[in-house]
Design a protein around this motif. Structure first.
Motif, PDB file in Angstrom:
ATOM      1  N   UNK A   1       0.838  -1.192   0.000  1.00  0.00           N
ATOM      2  CA  UNK A   1       0.000   0.000   0.000  1.00  0.00           C
ATOM      3  C   UNK A   1       0.872   1.241   0.000  1.00  0.00           C
ATOM      4  N   UNK A   2       0.337   2.235  -0.608  1.00  0.00           N
ATOM      5  CA  UNK A   2       1.059   3.489  -0.676  1.00  0.00           C
ATOM      6  C   UNK A   2       1.039   4.179   0.688  1.00  0.00           C
ATOM      7  N   UNK A   3       2.150   4.821   1.011  1.00  0.00           N
ATOM      8  CA  UNK A   3       2.193   5.548   2.289  1.00  0.00           C
ATOM      9  C   UNK A   3       1.271   6.755   2.243  1.00  0.00           C
ATOM     10  N   UNK A   4       1.065   7.323   1.036  1.00  0.00           N
ATOM     11  CA  UNK A   4       0.129   8.430   0.903  1.00  0.00           C
ATOM     12  C   UNK A   4      -1.289   7.974   1.229  1.00  0.00           C
ATOM     13  N   UNK A   5      -1.665   6.789   0.734  1.00  0.00           N
ATOM     14  CA  UNK A   5      -2.991   6.259   1.017  1.00  0.00           C
ATOM     15  C   UNK A   5      -3.156   6.011   2.515  1.00  0.00           C
ATOM     16  N   UNK A   6      -2.112   5.454   3.152  1.00  0.00           N
ATOM     17  CA  UNK A   6      -2.186   5.217   4.602  1.00  0.00           C
ATOM     18  C   UNK A   6      -2.312   6.520   5.371  1.00  0.00           C
ATOM     19  N   UNK A   7      -1.635   7.553   4.912  1.00  0.00           N
ATOM     20  CA  UNK A   7      -1.740   8.855   5.575  1.00  0.00           C
ATOM     21  C   UNK A   7      -3.153   9.419   5.428  1.00  0.00           C
ATOM     22  N   UNK A   8      -3.739   9.248   4.243  1.00  0.00           N
ATOM     23  CA  UNK A   8      -5.108   9.736   4.045  1.00  0.00           C
ATOM     24  C   UNK A   8      -6.106   8.947   4.880  1.00  0.00           C
ATOM     25  N   UNK A   9      -5.875   7.644   5.027  1.00  0.00           N
ATOM     26  CA  UNK A   9      -6.791   6.815   5.804  1.00  0.00           C
ATOM     27  C   UNK A   9      -6.744   7.198   7.281  1.00  0.00           C
ATOM     28  N   UNK A  10      -5.562   7.546   7.750  1.00  0.00           N
ATOM     29  CA  UNK A  10      -5.462   7.935   9.165  1.00  0.00           C
ATOM     30  C   UNK A  10      -6.242   9.212   9.442  1.00  0.00           C
ATOM     31  N   UNK A  11      -6.201  10.143   8.485  1.00  0.00           N
ATOM     32  CA  UNK A  11      -6.883  11.412   8.720  1.00  0.00           C
ATOM     33  C   UNK A  11      -8.367  11.356   8.376  1.00  0.00           C
ATOM     34  N   UNK A  12      -8.712  10.605   7.308  1.00  0.00           N
ATOM     35  CA  UNK A  12     -10.105  10.547   6.892  1.00  0.00           C
ATOM     36  C   UNK A  12     -10.428   9.100   6.492  1.00  0.00           C
ATOM     37  N   UNK A  13     -11.211   8.409   7.285  1.00  0.00           N
ATOM     38  CA  UNK A  13     -11.493   6.998   6.982  1.00  0.00           C
ATOM     39  C   UNK A  13     -12.545   6.789   5.889  1.00  0.00           C
ATOM     40  N   UNK A  14     -13.225   7.848   5.447  1.00  0.00           N
ATOM     41  CA  UNK A  14     -14.336   7.684   4.501  1.00  0.00           C
ATOM     42  C   UNK A  14     -13.918   7.097   3.150  1.00  0.00           C
ATOM     43  N   UNK A  15     -12.769   7.477   2.580  1.00  0.00           N
ATOM     44  CA  UNK A  15     -12.396   6.834   1.308  1.00  0.00           C
ATOM     45  C   UNK A  15     -12.195   5.323   1.451  1.00  0.00           C
ATOM     46  N   UNK A  16     -11.611   4.898   2.551  1.00  0.00           N
ATOM     47  CA  UNK A  16     -11.438   3.469   2.792  1.00  0.00           C
ATOM     48  C   UNK A  16     -12.760   2.756   2.966  1.00  0.00           C
ATOM     49  N   UNK A  17     -13.683   3.404   3.653  1.00  0.00           N
ATOM     50  CA  UNK A  17     -15.017   2.820   3.835  1.00  0.00           C
ATOM     51  C   UNK A  17     -15.738   2.742   2.494  1.00  0.00           C
ATOM     52  N   UNK A  18     -15.580   3.760   1.662  1.00  0.00           N
ATOM     53  CA  UNK A  18     -16.220   3.756   0.338  1.00  0.00           C
ATOM     54  C   UNK A  18     -15.655   2.634  -0.525  1.00  0.00           C
ATOM     55  N   UNK A  19     -14.343   2.445  -0.496  1.00  0.00           N
ATOM     56  CA  UNK A  19     -13.724   1.377  -1.293  1.00  0.00           C
ATOM     57  C   UNK A  19     -14.165   0.011  -0.776  1.00  0.00           C
ATOM     58  N   UNK A  20     -14.252  -0.151   0.538  1.00  0.00           N
ATOM     59  CA  UNK A  20     -14.678  -1.428   1.106  1.00  0.00           C
ATOM     60  C   UNK A  20     -16.129  -1.726   0.748  1.00  0.00           C
ATOM     61  N   UNK A  21     -16.990  -0.720   0.794  1.00  0.00           N
ATOM     62  CA  UNK A  21     -18.394  -0.961   0.448  1.00  0.00           C
ATOM     63  C   UNK A  21     -18.544  -1.242  -1.045  1.00  0.00           C
ATOM     64  N   UNK A  22     -17.744  -0.577  -1.880  1.00  0.00           N
ATOM     65  CA  UNK A  22     -17.770  -0.868  -3.308  1.00  0.00           C
ATOM     66  C   UNK A  22     -17.300  -2.295  -3.566  1.00  0.00           C
ATOM     67  N   UNK A  23     -16.263  -2.710  -2.861  1.00  0.00           N
ATOM     68  CA  UNK A  23     -15.759  -4.079  -2.986  1.00  0.00           C
ATOM     69  C   UNK A  23     -16.833  -5.082  -2.569  1.00  0.00           C
ATOM     70  N   UNK A  24     -17.548  -4.799  -1.509  1.00  0.00           N
ATOM     71  CA  UNK A  24     -18.621  -5.678  -1.052  1.00  0.00           C
ATOM     72  C   UNK A  24     -19.751  -5.748  -2.079  1.00  0.00           C
ATOM     73  N   UNK A  25     -20.114  -4.616  -2.664  1.00  0.00           N
ATOM     74  CA  UNK A  25     -21.176  -4.614  -3.663  1.00  0.00           C
ATOM     75  C   UNK A  25     -20.775  -5.405  -4.914  1.00  0.00           C
ATOM     76  N   UNK A  26     -19.535  -5.273  -5.321  1.00  0.00           N
ATOM     77  CA  UNK A  26     -19.050  -6.041  -6.478  1.00  0.00           C
ATOM     78  C   UNK A  26     -19.069  -7.531  -6.161  1.00  0.00           C
ATOM     79  N   UNK A  27     -18.633  -7.912  -4.971  1.00  0.00           N
ATOM     80  CA  UNK A  27     -18.618  -9.325  -4.587  1.00  0.00           C
ATOM     81  C   UNK A  27     -20.028  -9.898  -4.539  1.00  0.00           C
TER      82      UNK A  27
END
Length: 68
Positions: A1-27
């Motif tokens: 994982x990119x360190x930039x992505x990890x930095x963004x996740x620490x400050x704002x969890x919403x993008x990670x939650x959006x990606x996880x929910x999109x992954x769940x919908x695709x599955x």
């Protein structure tokens, strides 16, 4: 994982939650398509089995020899 992505996740969890929910919908949609395809194939096989005409039974050669 990119360190930039990890930095963004620490400050704002919403993008990670959006990606996880999109992954769940695709599955879930892939599982649904798979079940629908399996059901379609089984129904087509059942209809094909009903439509096949059974050939007339053939008498055994031994029974024909005994009568001739």
């Amino acid at each position: 994982m990119s360190s930039l992505f990890l930095a963004l996740v620490r400050e704002n969890p919403w993008p990670g939650i959006a990606v996880a929910s999109l992954n769940l919908m695709v599955a879930v949609s892939l599982v649904g398509v798979s079940l629908l395809l399996g059901l379609t194939i089984s129904v087509l096989a059942w209809v094909h089995a009903l439509a096949v005409v059974e050939p007339a039974p053939v008498r055994h050669a031994a029974s024909r020899r005994g009568r001739a």
